[in-house]
Design a protein around this motif. Structure first.
Motif, PDB file in Angstrom:
ATOM      1  N   MET A 102       0.857  -1.178   0.000  1.00 58.69           N
ATOM      2  CA  MET A 102       0.000   0.000   0.000  1.00 58.69           C
ATOM      3  C   MET A 102       0.897   1.232   0.000  1.00 58.69           C
ATOM      4  O   MET A 102       0.797   2.117   0.853  1.00 58.69           O
ATOM      5  N   GLY A 148      -1.954   4.155  -0.248  1.00 62.11           N
ATOM      6  CA  GLY A 148      -2.764   3.053   0.244  1.00 62.11           C
ATOM      7  C   GLY A 148      -3.617   2.471  -0.863  1.00 62.11           C
ATOM      8  O   GLY A 148      -3.120   2.143  -1.944  1.00 62.11           O
ATOM      9  N   ASP A 149      -4.911   2.374  -0.624  1.00 60.72           N
ATOM     10  CA  ASP A 149      -5.814   1.741  -1.582  1.00 60.72           C
ATOM     11  C   ASP A 149      -6.429   2.722  -2.565  1.00 60.72           C
ATOM     12  O   ASP A 149      -7.305   2.360  -3.335  1.00 60.72           O
ATOM     13  N   THR A 153      -7.560   6.125   2.885  1.00 63.62           N
ATOM     14  CA  THR A 153      -6.608   5.270   2.175  1.00 63.62           C
ATOM     15  C   THR A 153      -6.342   3.978   2.944  1.00 63.62           C
ATOM     16  O   THR A 153      -5.955   2.972   2.359  1.00 63.62           O
ATOM     17  N   ASP A 154      -6.515   4.021   4.241  1.00 62.06           N
ATOM     18  CA  ASP A 154      -6.466   2.855   5.121  1.00 62.06           C
ATOM     19  C   ASP A 154      -7.155   3.276   6.413  1.00 62.06           C
ATOM     20  O   ASP A 154      -7.832   4.310   6.444  1.00 62.06           O
ATOM     21  N   ASN A 155      -6.994   2.507   7.470  1.00 60.69           N
ATOM     22  CA  ASN A 155      -7.711   2.807   8.710  1.00 60.69           C
ATOM     23  C   ASN A 155      -7.147   3.994   9.488  1.00 60.69           C
ATOM     24  O   ASN A 155      -7.791   4.475  10.428  1.00 60.69           O
TER      25      ASN A 155
END
Length: 390
Positions: free
Chosen positions: A79, A97-98, A335-337
């Motif tokens: 990521m 990230g995603d 983008t992530d947690n």
């Protein structure tokens, strides 16, 4: 008290027992973030410790000879953060990230014979072969989740031919010929369908300059006629009539362009308004419905404000990250947690119009610029398209 918990507790006020659908109610509440034309002032707020929650006429059908094989969505092994701090718009791939910048468009004003002008777009799309962005001649495009396929619209402004393009080879895998002109394309969240909004004419109003900074805008009758849902695997395109919203309606929409969008889970569609609520919900076949619970926290975007693990929701009322200076202007996507892609400034904003993409931690103590600062009033104004990497 955090916003999700507060909203839910207010619903419990008149109930003697804890409701069985607590988790569902937590996402049915929605926080509004009105976006002004000249001010985008939104900080990052962290709301912690909530329950985890998962994110009109006769129809016509077009069936081309062949569909395409929808590729398996890739698993992203890293990521990683990709940035281009030297260019705006970027020349090198930008991602965190995603979430990736899969495409972007710049705008220009087309001169019309009567002295007026109207908005036109020039599209650039991510090219894995060069790890950068390639200028295209498509009237519209959208990239599927996973960055393997793109949907492209052939034509100068609107058109009746949609292509499914292989991002890696740059080859058109199939063409879908339609019976009505369309002016926008949007992939479903699962990357199996394309939503195409149909118009009777190019849906951009023209304007004529009346003074140094005064314009008169054409009173264009909103030209939306309906929409197609295209099944990419089969190539089937089903048309549903849907006229534009009345500009004087409540809710209504004064804009000529009224592109439709998908719900977060792909089970429903929405049409935009310029009032509140900011969107009206439809079943896939065009029947008006209440919106899905999972879309209550989306705030004028197509991205959920709820973190991937369902434990946090982005708010709007934290102090700026640097004393006296605003760094984060608008939240765009998780983008992530722990991190969010935002519209912001590398250090601090002297003007909210000079900004770029910034990766920000949800605790507000770290920011990482991803693009050079853009000047929205200059020649290099650009508008990004964000897509899931997997």
């Amino acid at each position: 008290m955090n916003r999700l918990l507060r909203d839910t507790m207010e619903e419990w006020a008149g109930e003697a027992q804890v409701p069985h659908d607590l988790a569902d109610r937590a996402l049915r509440r929605r926080a509004w973030l009105p976006v002004a034309v000249t001010v985008l002032a939104a900080g990052l707020a962290v709301v912690v410790a909530v329950l985890a929650v998962g994110p009109h006429g006769r129809n016509t059908t077009v069936r081309p000879a062949n569909g395409v094989t929808v590729p398996v969505r890739p698993e992203v092994p890293s990521m990683d953060v990709r940035a281009d701090l030297e260019n705006a718009p970027p020349k090198k791939f930008v991602a965190a990230g995603d979430v990736a910048v899969s495409a972007y468009f710049t705008t220009w004003r087309e001169k019309l014979p009567d002295g007026a002008e109207r908005l036109r777009r020039v599209w650039h799309m991510y090219d894995p072969r060069s790890d950068g962005y390639e200028k295209t001649a498509w009237a519209w495009l959208d990239v599927a989740p996973g960055l393997q396929l793109a949907a492209v619209l052939q034509g100068e402004k609107i058109g009746r031919r949609v292509g499914i393009l292989d991002m890696n080879t740059r080859q058109i895998l199939t063409w879908i010929d339609l019976e009505h002109d369309v002016g926008s394309l949007a992939w479903s969240p699962d990357g199996t369908k394309v939503l195409a909004t149909a118009y009777s004419q190019y849906p951009e109003q023209s304007r004529k300059q009346m003074g140094e900074s005064a314009y008169t805008v054409e009173d264009l009758v909103a030209p939306r006629t309906g929409y197609y849902i295209i099944d990419v695997a089969t190539g089937e395109a089903v048309y549903h009539p849907l006229p534009s919203l009345d500009r004087d309606g409540k809710p209504g929409n004064m804009n000529a362009r009224q592109d439709l969008g998908w719900s977060l889970d792909g089970s429903m569609l929405w049409e935009p308004t310029d009032t509140m609520p900011d969107r009206l919900w439809l079943s896939l076949d065009g029947k008006r419905q209440d919106g899905p619970a999972g879309d209550r926290y989306i705030d004028y975007t197509s991205w959920s404000k709820v973190s991937p693990d369902g434990r946090r929701v982005l708010g709007r009322d934290l102090p700026p990250s640097i004393p006296g200076k605003r760094v984060v202007l608008q939240q765009l996507a998780w983008t992530d947690n722990d991190n969010v892609l935002t519209l912001g400034c590398a250090v601090a904003c002297d003007s909210e119009f000079d900004n770029g993409l910034v990766l920000a931690g949800v605790d507000g103590d770290r920011t990482t610029p991803l693009t050079a600062v853009r000047d929205r009033g200059g020649d290099e104004t650009w508008n990004w398209v964000l897509t899931r990497r997997n």
